[in-house]
Design an enzyme around this catalytic site. Structure first.
Site, PDB file in Angstrom:
ATOM      1  N   ASP A  39      -6.720   0.404   0.192  1.00 26.46           N
ATOM      2  CA  ASP A  39      -5.503  -0.402   0.360  1.00 26.46           C
ATOM      3  C   ASP A  39      -4.555   0.212   1.390  1.00 26.46           C
ATOM      4  OD1 ASP A  39      -6.402  -2.148  -1.544  1.00 26.46           O
ATOM      5  OD2 ASP A  39      -5.185  -1.328  -3.178  1.00 26.46           O
ATOM      6  N   TYR A  67      -9.848   9.678  -7.426  1.00 29.60           N
ATOM      7  CA  TYR A  67      -8.503   9.282  -7.028  1.00 29.60           C
ATOM      8  C   TYR A  67      -7.458  10.023  -7.857  1.00 29.60           C
ATOM      9  CZ  TYR A  67     -10.856   5.095  -5.124  1.00 29.60           C
ATOM     10  OH  TYR A  67     -11.674   4.233  -4.448  1.00 29.60           O
ATOM     11  N   ASP A  81       0.349  -3.519  -8.130  1.00 32.34           N
ATOM     12  CA  ASP A  81       0.985  -2.287  -7.684  1.00 32.34           C
ATOM     13  C   ASP A  81       2.443  -2.593  -7.333  1.00 32.34           C
ATOM     14  OD1 ASP A  81       1.039  -3.454  -5.152  1.00 32.34           O
ATOM     15  OD2 ASP A  81      -0.658  -2.288  -4.398  1.00 32.34           O
ATOM     16  N   ARG A 176      -5.894  -0.062  -9.327  1.00 25.17           N
ATOM     17  CA  ARG A 176      -4.758  -0.933  -9.692  1.00 25.17           C
ATOM     18  C   ARG A 176      -5.038  -1.649 -11.013  1.00 25.17           C
ATOM     19  NH1 ARG A 176      -4.440  -5.149  -5.596  1.00 25.17           N
ATOM     20  NH2 ARG A 176      -6.376  -4.387  -4.701  1.00 25.17           N
TER      21      ARG A 176
END
Length: 319
Positions: A39, A67, A81, A176
């Site tokens: 993203d 992550y 988000d 997300r």
């Protein structure tokens, strides 16, 4: 033309396509491909394949990823988000009453396989159209859950309403959406705030280069590319004897049992510590990994082969 993989540190506000476009300008070559989208607001590891290494893009996309994510509890958004339209679901005072041990327990409960509904703001296609395109038109359609796997998760900060955790997951996992699901399971709502990709396969954030650093290294003729061979070192190596060089160079499939029975493998590659040759040679077909590096008798990398139905079949050829 440069052949290999460069570990790019993708910065904020860049898309994965932006990174590829800028690298084409820096390296003055067209044959470049990224290994999966990240993203625009996310940062971190984005392996980019150059030249003949673009054949490995698909393989790298399939790898597990790690992550570091920050989730804000008590809110949700249309994009899942904080860049989207944020709505308050639960008051901050109520969120701060949550038991920290319970929060950690809920987050850890996602380890394993689970069915995840992908976000509307994603590049997945439905009837030939990307979901985010439909979302921008004000349309929301039903998305089928997809099986993903959370391999590991560790919570480092619980400072309500903020939580920071590290997660290692399978391909296709949306962090997300994981944040959304954590918020829903806690009953207060949740929305991702920040995301850093720290690892893709063997590529780590500590070794990643910003585009500006790559540009400087190109000017100074410094090395920054991982070779195809180094990238494939995670796979078992099989070196054939001279009589079979032509067979592998031409991309023929290899029967696993024949490899063992005919001893067409250079056994020095597989045998260590004076162990029995027959036992050791058979063991290579039993390991979990399905891919093998095939070399000719001169120790030249020919290609990556995949184990399938008793054969090793060419998957990616580099001759």
């Amino acid at each position: 033309m440069i052949n290999g993989i460069v570990n790019v540190y993708k910065e904020k506000d860049f898309t994965s396509h932006d990174v590829v476009a800028k690298l084409r300008g820096i390296l003055k070559q067209k044959k470049i491909g990224h290994t999966g989208t990240l993203d625009p607001q996310a940062v971190g590891v984005l392996p980019v394949c150059l030249g003949n290494a673009t054949k490995l893009c698909e393989l790298l996309t399939d790898k597990e990823k790690t992550y570091k994510a920050t989730i804000i509890l008590g809110v949700t958004s249309d994009t899942e988000d904080m860049t989207g339209e944020v709505k308050r679901i639960t008051s901050e005072d109520e969120v701060k009453k949550l038991d920290k041990e319970k929060i950690i327990e809920v987050i850890k409960s996602f380890v394993g396989e689970y069915n995840q509904v992908p976000p509307m703001y994603s590049a997945l296609k439905v009837n030939g159209k990307k979901l985010y395109e439909l979302a921008r038109e004000g349309k929301e359609i039903e998305r089928k859950p997809r099986k993903v796997e959370i391999l590991d998760v560790n919570v480092s900060i619980v400072d309500l309403p903020k939580i920071v955790f590290t997660v290692t997951c399978s391909k296709g996992t949306y962090i997300r959406s994981l944040c959304r699901d954590i918020g829903e399971k806690l009953g207060v709502g949740g929305c991702m705030d920040e995301l850093i990709r720290t690892k893709v396969s063997s590529f780590c954030i500590e070794d990643a280069y910003k585009l500006s650093e790559i540009e400087e290294m190109v000017k100074n003729e410094k090395e920054f590319v991982t070779s195809i061979e180094d990238m494939l070192n995670i796979y078992e190596k099989i070196k054939v004897i001279k009589e079979y060089d032509k067979l592998v160079v031409n991309g023929n499939k290899l029967e696993i049992q024949s490899l063992i029975d005919s001893r067409i493998i250079d056994m020095s590659v597989l045998v260590k510590n004076n162990t029995d040759t027959k036992v050791k040679s058979e063991s290579f077909i039993k390991i979990k990994e399905n891919y093998y590096r095939i070399y000719d008798s001169n120790d030249k990398l020919i290609g990556l082969y995949k184990k399938e139905n008793g054969f090793l079949k060419p998957y990616k050829m580099f001759t």
